[in-house]
Design an enzyme around this catalytic site. Structure first.
Site, PDB file in Angstrom:
ATOM      1  N   ASN A  23      12.827  68.427  -2.824  1.00 20.24           N
ATOM      2  CA  ASN A  23      11.376  68.661  -2.831  1.00 20.24           C
ATOM      3  C   ASN A  23      10.706  67.337  -2.463  1.00 20.24           C
ATOM      4  O   ASN A  23      11.382  66.309  -2.357  1.00 20.24           O
ATOM      5  CB  ASN A  23      10.896  69.159  -4.206  1.00 20.24           C
ATOM      6  CG  ASN A  23      11.240  68.192  -5.307  1.00 20.24           C
ATOM      7  OD1 ASN A  23      10.781  67.045  -5.313  1.00 20.24           O
ATOM      8  ND2 ASN A  23      12.077  68.623  -6.236  1.00 20.24           N
ATOM      9  N   GLY A  31      19.086  74.124  -8.038  1.00 20.26           N
ATOM     10  CA  GLY A  31      19.820  74.488  -6.824  1.00 20.26           C
ATOM     11  C   GLY A  31      20.755  73.412  -6.306  1.00 20.26           C
ATOM     12  O   GLY A  31      21.401  72.695  -7.070  1.00 20.26           O
ATOM     13  N   VAL A  32      20.779  73.311  -4.984  1.00 21.29           N
ATOM     14  CA  VAL A  32      21.710  72.342  -4.387  1.00 21.29           C
ATOM     15  C   VAL A  32      21.270  70.909  -4.706  1.00 21.29           C
ATOM     16  O   VAL A  32      22.097  70.013  -4.874  1.00 21.29           O
ATOM     17  CB  VAL A  32      21.833  72.578  -2.852  1.00 21.29           C
ATOM     18  CG1 VAL A  32      20.578  72.188  -2.110  1.00 21.29           C
ATOM     19  CG2 VAL A  32      23.045  71.871  -2.289  1.00 21.29           C
ATOM     20  N   ASP A  33      19.954  70.702  -4.878  1.00 21.54           N
ATOM     21  CA  ASP A  33      19.425  69.385  -5.258  1.00 21.54           C
ATOM     22  C   ASP A  33      20.043  68.952  -6.588  1.00 21.54           C
ATOM     23  O   ASP A  33      20.553  67.835  -6.739  1.00 21.54           O
ATOM     24  CB  ASP A  33      17.897  69.506  -5.393  1.00 21.54           C
ATOM     25  CG  ASP A  33      17.172  68.167  -5.366  1.00 21.54           C
ATOM     26  OD1 ASP A  33      15.935  68.173  -5.508  1.00 21.54           O
ATOM     27  OD2 ASP A  33      17.838  67.132  -5.217  1.00 21.54           O
ATOM     28  N   THR A 117      16.280  78.715   1.279  1.00 21.94           N
ATOM     29  CA  THR A 117      16.563  80.129   0.948  1.00 21.94           C
ATOM     30  C   THR A 117      16.763  80.395  -0.534  1.00 21.94           C
ATOM     31  O   THR A 117      17.046  81.526  -0.924  1.00 21.94           O
ATOM     32  CB  THR A 117      17.835  80.599   1.699  1.00 21.94           C
ATOM     33  OG1 THR A 117      18.964  79.852   1.212  1.00 21.94           O
ATOM     34  CG2 THR A 117      17.701  80.413   3.193  1.00 21.94           C
ATOM     35  N   GLY A 118      16.623  79.388  -1.359  1.00 24.72           N
ATOM     36  CA  GLY A 118      16.776  79.603  -2.802  1.00 24.72           C
ATOM     37  C   GLY A 118      15.419  79.614  -3.475  1.00 24.72           C
ATOM     38  O   GLY A 118      14.606  80.535  -3.303  1.00 24.72           O
ATOM     39  N   VAL A 119      15.138  78.567  -4.202  1.00 24.45           N
ATOM     40  CA  VAL A 119      13.857  78.436  -4.924  1.00 24.45           C
ATOM     41  C   VAL A 119      12.668  78.636  -3.986  1.00 24.45           C
ATOM     42  O   VAL A 119      11.664  79.254  -4.351  1.00 24.45           O
ATOM     43  CB  VAL A 119      13.771  77.048  -5.617  1.00 24.45           C
ATOM     44  CG1 VAL A 119      12.395  76.751  -6.145  1.00 24.45           C
ATOM     45  CG2 VAL A 119      14.819  76.957  -6.718  1.00 24.45           C
TER      46      VAL A 119
END
Ligand code: APR
Length: 175
Positions: A23, A31-33, A117-119
């Site tokens: 972000n 998520g991936v972060d 494509t997630g959050v």
């Protein structure tokens, strides 16, 4: 540059750079972060603090810290707001700017998660199409990059990427 699909956790890939779907604060998240920061350790957050944020569509590079990857390229996807707010173009910019950074740093392999494509709720098939088309279109301008990996966090995503790669529209070499 060969494009390929790998199914699994991007933090396990031993490539020159993995791309983080971050972000704008670059101070971590879910998520991936979250997975990347957990695997990289606290040194990544400290380095991200010094970077001081990243506007949507742009990319910033840091070290990989405890990751197998040598670098993390942080990029910020658009929040999906229905499709009439330039989301497609901003998502394409994430891929183009990440590849440009990889080229500037002489990297030879890069792995992308399914950014947005997630959050951020970007429609999955639409995002995958933009990802494949943008990377395929950038093939020739980043000759030093030998491997561009689409890392799918699940079988459905992997199948979608593979179907798109097999489609004639996505020209360029493929693994
Ligand atoms: N490896 C590979 N892909 C992963 C992993 C992982 N370990 N974890 C999640 N993914 C996939 C998700 O399944 C999704 O397909 O990454 C894709 C992107 O989803 P998010 O991580 O939610 O990223 P995004 O939709 O871009 O939202 C970004 O979420 O985590 C916060 O700080 C982040 O605010 C930012 C927002």
């Amino acid at each position: 540059m060969a494009m390929e699909v790998v199914e699994g956790d991007i933090t396990g890939l031993a490539v020159d750079a993995i791309v983080n779907a971050a972000n704008e604060s670059l101070l971590g998240g879910g998520g991936v972060d979250g997975a990347i920061h957990r695997a990289a350790g606290p040194g990544l957050l400290a380095e991200c603090r010094a970077v001081g944020g990243c506007p949507t569509g742009e990319a910033r590079i840091t070290g990989g810290h405890r990751l197998l990857a040598r670098h993390v390229i942080h990029t910020v996807g658009p929040v999906w707001r229905g499709g009439n707010f330039g989301e497609d173009g901003l998502l394409a910019l994430c891929y183009r700017n990440s590849l440009a950074l990889a080229r500037q740093h002489g990297l030879r392999s890069i792995a992308f998660p399914a950014i947005g494509t997630g959050v951020y709720a970007f429609p999955v098939a639409r995002a995958a199409g933009i990802a494949i088309q943008t990377v395929a279109a950038t093939l020739d301008s980043v000759p030093g990059i030998e491997r561009a990996i689409f890392c799918a966090f699940g079988a459905d995503m992997a199948a979608l990427y593979r179907a798109l790669l097999a489609a004639p529209a996505s020209s360029g070499s493929r693994a």
